[in-house]
Design an enzyme around this catalytic site. Structure first.
Site, mmCIF file in Angstrom:
data_model
loop_
_atom_site.group_PDB
_atom_site.id
_atom_site.type_symbol
_atom_site.label_atom_id
_atom_site.label_comp_id
_atom_site.label_asym_id
_atom_site.label_seq_id
_atom_site.Cartn_x
_atom_site.Cartn_y
_atom_site.Cartn_z
ATOM 1 C CG PHE A 145 -1.977 0.982 1.266
ATOM 2 C CD1 PHE A 145 -3.131 0.799 0.522
ATOM 3 C CD2 PHE A 145 -1.843 2.132 2.023
ATOM 4 C CE1 PHE A 145 -4.153 1.748 0.543
ATOM 5 C CE2 PHE A 145 -2.858 3.088 2.048
ATOM 6 C CZ PHE A 145 -4.010 2.892 1.301
ATOM 7 C CG ASP A 188 -0.800 -2.513 6.759
ATOM 8 O OD1 ASP A 188 -1.970 -2.819 7.053
ATOM 9 O OD2 ASP A 188 -0.492 -1.403 6.284
ATOM 10 C CE1 TYR A 219 -10.003 3.061 6.269
ATOM 11 C CE2 TYR A 219 -9.076 3.989 8.272
ATOM 12 C CZ TYR A 219 -8.945 3.652 6.945
ATOM 13 O OH TYR A 219 -7.765 3.905 6.300
ATOM 14 C CE LYS A 220 -8.604 0.127 4.553
ATOM 15 N NZ LYS A 220 -7.177 0.046 4.245
ATOM 16 N NE ARG A 268 -9.730 -2.407 -3.347
ATOM 17 C CZ ARG A 268 -9.244 -1.819 -2.258
ATOM 18 N NH1 ARG A 268 -8.168 -2.283 -1.672
ATOM 19 N NH2 ARG A 268 -9.830 -0.756 -1.752
HETATM 20 C C1 LIG Z 1 -6.373 1.187 4.191
HETATM 21 C C2 LIG Z 1 -4.920 0.968 4.387
HETATM 22 C C3 LIG Z 1 -4.134 1.904 5.077
HETATM 23 C C4 LIG Z 1 -4.752 3.201 5.492
HETATM 24 O O1 LIG Z 1 -3.977 4.045 6.269
HETATM 25 P P1 LIG Z 1 -4.653 5.341 6.882
HETATM 26 O O2 LIG Z 1 -3.589 5.990 7.637
HETATM 27 O O3 LIG Z 1 -5.817 4.894 7.704
HETATM 28 O O4 LIG Z 1 -5.158 6.178 5.746
HETATM 29 C C5 LIG Z 1 -2.801 1.585 5.309
HETATM 30 N N1 LIG Z 1 -2.278 0.408 4.874
HETATM 31 C C6 LIG Z 1 -3.016 -0.499 4.199
HETATM 32 C C7 LIG Z 1 -2.402 -1.776 3.746
HETATM 33 C C8 LIG Z 1 -4.351 -0.230 3.921
HETATM 34 O O5 LIG Z 1 -5.073 -1.109 3.246
#
Ligand SMILES: *Cc1c(COP(=O)(O)O)cnc(C)c1O
Length: 407
Positions: A131, A208, A233-234, A382
């Site tokens: 990411f 992560d 939030y996911k 997705r």
């Molecule tokens: C959604 C996501 C994030 C999001 O990070 P934020 O700081 O909440 O914006 C980070 N890493 C991964 C792998 C994600 O899928």
């Protein structure tokens, strides 16, 4: 045929978790929601919890509520997340900040610890398909500390495994950072195996968990993972911008010094003392006043996960992704759509990536029809499948809609 609506109805009728869908706001509409992996739907009980919080804890309790639970909330909610979803004994999980900020704090603390133990450890290992925030943070920390980024590449549908990492990890490695489920392909890494590989070479493993927490059963303690972060939030349905959680293996906590030294991470914040002295345990990873309001909804989803059972959830998640792949093969392969997600369910998280050169246009067309997947550069759609709020009929309608916009 997999593509008949009757088949979808039969799958829903046989699904022991189907009734949970009614617990979510918006489930009654015909909208097809394929983005629970990006922003989970709110729960119907959450508005009541929020009003109650506002009137009682905040409205009546006012500042006294800090003593009656808020001050410890980053740790108590962390423990709940740890026990309900992470396979983490209490005292190892904290809630606060965004994922990006908390990842920065933990990753830099881990890197600094490694370099101080052995200055020859000058590399941070990360993959090109991780990411963006993860990659950018690694670049930033490497620049800040005069270290190197050791990039690895994995085939899109194969993901980060022992084979790919084995070529990069060695005695020069400080830390390995990997996503448990890849945000694009949905590949599910073998966390235990890659952690063992990192440890063999004396490196620390940072995972992560954004796309696996709440949907893939996790065993951080058993797998020996050193540090981890994830979103709420996911699949934890905490709402937009709800805070992240961080996990630090108990025996590492005392060795780690995080870079954002604020008063809330101090051993005695209310002494307002000169000089920073980190708190014992997970509190040292805090910086400032925790986001108490934004923590509230998370508890509702943890209740629901416990009620449904994480293993049952995983089973439904696998059934949903398998069904989506089957439908894609039948309905979308005539339009040259390819499935970029592993076909082996054991190597798959809870979303499926469908690729086509004109997918960006297709996604725009789908949103107009109330079918909501997301688009991922350069050619991916997705399909995120949140097991408690997604029905098989919804998957069926959604994939059919993809076929009709491509037609
Ligand atoms: C959604 C996501 C994030 C999001 O990070 P934020 O700081 O909440 O914006 C980070 N890493 C991964 C792998 C994600 O899928």
């Amino acid at each position: 045929m997999a593509s008949s609506p009757e088949h979808a109805a039969a799958l829903d009728a046989a699904d022991l978790l189907a009734h949970f869908r009614d617990r979510f706001v918006g489930a009654e509409s015909d909208l097809v929601y394929f983005d629970g992996n990006s922003l989970g739907r709110p729960l119907r009980v959450t508005p009541e919890r929020m009003v109650d919080f506002l009137q009682e804890e905040w409205g009546r309790g006012l500042i006294r509520s800090w003593d009656e639970g808020w001050y410890d909330a980053p740790l108590t909610l962390g423990d709940r997340i740890g026990v309900a979803t992470l396979g983490a004994a209490s005292g190892q999980t904290v809630v606060g900040d965004s994922t990006s900020v908390l990842l920065y704090k933990l990753l830099r603390a881990a890197v600094d610890r490694q370099v101080s133990l052995d200055p020859r450890r000058r590399e941070i290992v990360v993959d090109h398909d991780n990411f963006p925030t993860d990659r950018y943070l690694v670049e930033g920390i490497a620049a800040e500390r005069g270290l190197e980024v050791r990039w690895v590449s994995a085939p899109r549908d194969a993901g980060v495994g022992v084979d790919v990492l084995g070529e990069a990890v060695g005695e020069q490695t400080a830390v390995v950072l990997a996503s448990h489920v890849a945000y694009q392909s949905g590949h599910l890494a073998d966390a235990e195996a890659i952690t063992a590989l990192a440890h063999e070479h004396g490196a620390l493993m940072v995972l992560d968990l954004c796309h696996s927490v709440g949907v893939v059963p996790l065993q951080l303690d058993r797998w020996g993972v050193d540090l981890a972060v994830g979103c709420t939030y996911k699949y934890l349905n905490g709402g937009p911008g709800s805070p992240a959680f961080g996990y630090v293996k108990r025996r590492l906590q005392g060795d780690l010094v995080q870079p954002l030294q604020g008063w809330m991470g101090h051993a005695a914040p209310f002494e307002m003392a000169p000089g920073y002295l980190p708190a014992e345990g997970m509190r040292r990873f805090l910086t400032g006043t925790p986001p108490i309001v934004a923590m509230q909804p998370i508890a509702d989803m943890l209740d629901l996960i416990e009620e449904a059972g994480i293993d049952a959830l995983r089973e439904k998640s696998v059934a949903l992704t398998s069904y989506a792949i089957e439908l894609a093969d039948e309905l979308l392969s005539p339009y040259d759509v390819t499935v970029a997600t592993p076909r082996d369910a054991a190597s798959r998280g809870s979303h499926v990536l469908l690729c086509h050169p004109r997918m960006q246009e297709a996604v725009a067309g789908l949103w107009q029809r109330d079918v909501i997947p997301d688009f991922r550069n350069p050619d991916g759609l997705r399909v995120g499948l949140s097991p408690l709020s997604t029905s098989f009929a919804e998957v069926h309608r959604g994939i059919e809609a993809v076929a009709s916009v491509l037609a």
